[in-house]
Design a protein around this motif. Structure first.
Motif, PDB file in Angstrom:
ATOM      1  N   ASP A  10       0.839  -1.188   0.000  1.00 17.27           N
ATOM      2  CA  ASP A  10       0.000   0.000   0.000  1.00 17.27           C
ATOM      3  C   ASP A  10       0.878   1.244   0.000  1.00 17.27           C
ATOM      4  N   VAL A  11       0.345   2.356  -0.460  1.00 13.40           N
ATOM      5  CA  VAL A  11       1.113   3.601  -0.527  1.00 13.40           C
ATOM      6  C   VAL A  11       0.998   4.405   0.766  1.00 13.40           C
ATOM      7  N   HIS A  12      -0.200   4.887   1.076  1.00 12.67           N
ATOM      8  CA  HIS A  12      -0.389   5.844   2.166  1.00 12.67           C
ATOM      9  C   HIS A  12      -0.226   5.199   3.536  1.00 12.67           C
ATOM     10  N   ASP A  18       1.674   9.856   4.627  1.00 10.39           N
ATOM     11  CA  ASP A  18       0.520  10.689   4.334  1.00 10.39           C
ATOM     12  C   ASP A  18      -0.703   9.792   4.358  1.00 10.39           C
ATOM     13  N   HIS A  19      -1.799  10.291   4.874  1.00  7.83           N
ATOM     14  CA  HIS A  19      -3.013   9.485   4.975  1.00  7.83           C
ATOM     15  C   HIS A  19      -3.801   9.400   3.683  1.00  7.83           C
ATOM     16  N   GLY A  20      -3.371  10.111   2.633  1.00 11.58           N
ATOM     17  CA  GLY A  20      -3.985   9.993   1.312  1.00 11.58           C
ATOM     18  C   GLY A  20      -5.189  10.875   1.116  1.00 11.58           C
ATOM     19  N   PRO A  21      -5.612  10.998  -0.111  1.00 11.36           N
ATOM     20  CA  PRO A  21      -5.092  10.388  -1.334  1.00 11.36           C
ATOM     21  C   PRO A  21      -3.998  11.209  -2.006  1.00 11.36           C
ATOM     22  N   VAL A  27       8.593  10.231   2.118  1.00 16.39           N
ATOM     23  CA  VAL A  27       8.777   8.781   2.183  1.00 16.39           C
ATOM     24  C   VAL A  27       8.829   8.355   3.654  1.00 16.39           C
ATOM     25  N   MET A  28       8.134   7.272   3.982  1.00 18.92           N
ATOM     26  CA  MET A  28       8.202   6.727   5.336  1.00 18.92           C
ATOM     27  C   MET A  28       9.634   6.275   5.616  1.00 18.92           C
ATOM     28  N   PRO A  29      10.120   6.499   6.840  1.00 18.32           N
ATOM     29  CA  PRO A  29      11.482   6.062   7.166  1.00 18.32           C
ATOM     30  C   PRO A  29      11.656   4.560   6.905  1.00 18.32           C
ATOM     31  N   GLY A  30      12.697   4.232   6.172  1.00 20.50           N
ATOM     32  CA  GLY A  30      13.017   2.833   5.891  1.00 20.50           C
ATOM     33  C   GLY A  30      12.291   2.217   4.713  1.00 20.50           C
TER      34      GLY A  30
END
Length: 122
Positions: A10-12, A18-21, A27-30
């Motif tokens: 999944d992206v968000h 970010d909770h989207g859309p 970018v999430m850490p890692g």
């Protein structure tokens, strides 16, 4: 190297913080390193989102996030229009794994919802 599996991510709140859309979050850490590790292990990555497919594709490329597809997978039959991609594994921030035991799964879901409610009340 032979491809081992298709992993749907999944992206968000999983790759993007970010909770989207939206297609503008950091970018999430890692996340980048994890996606590269999956690719290095021989897996294919099917990214999925309810957001703008082309926008997400551009965001992934701009942030050098390894992936093979966005909102599609070679495991999804062509004659389906369910919107759900098929994969060998799914990575999502809201995932609860079902191992065949509804009693344990229900306990896990209820515990997570209680924890979320407690955090919201803080």
């Amino acid at each position: 190297m032979k491809t081992k599996a298709v992993i749907a991510v999944d992206v968000h709140q999983t790759i993007m913080d970010d909770h989207g859309p939206s297609v503008t979050g950091p970018v999430m850490p890692g996340a980048r390193e994890a996606m590269q590790a999956l690719k290095d292990a021989g897996h294919q990555i099917a990214v999925w989102t309810v957001g703008d497919t082309e926008g997400i594709r551009g965001w992934l490329e701009d942030h050098q996030i390894p992936h093979d597809w966005v909102n599609e997978s070679p495991l999804t039959p062509e004659d389906t229009d369910s919107g759900k991609i098929r994969a060998d594994a799914y990575i999502d921030d809201k995932n609860v794994e079902f191992d065949g035991d509804w009693e344990e799964t229900t306990k896990e879901v209820l515990a997570r919802m209680e924890e979320k409610e407690a955090k919201r009340a803080e």
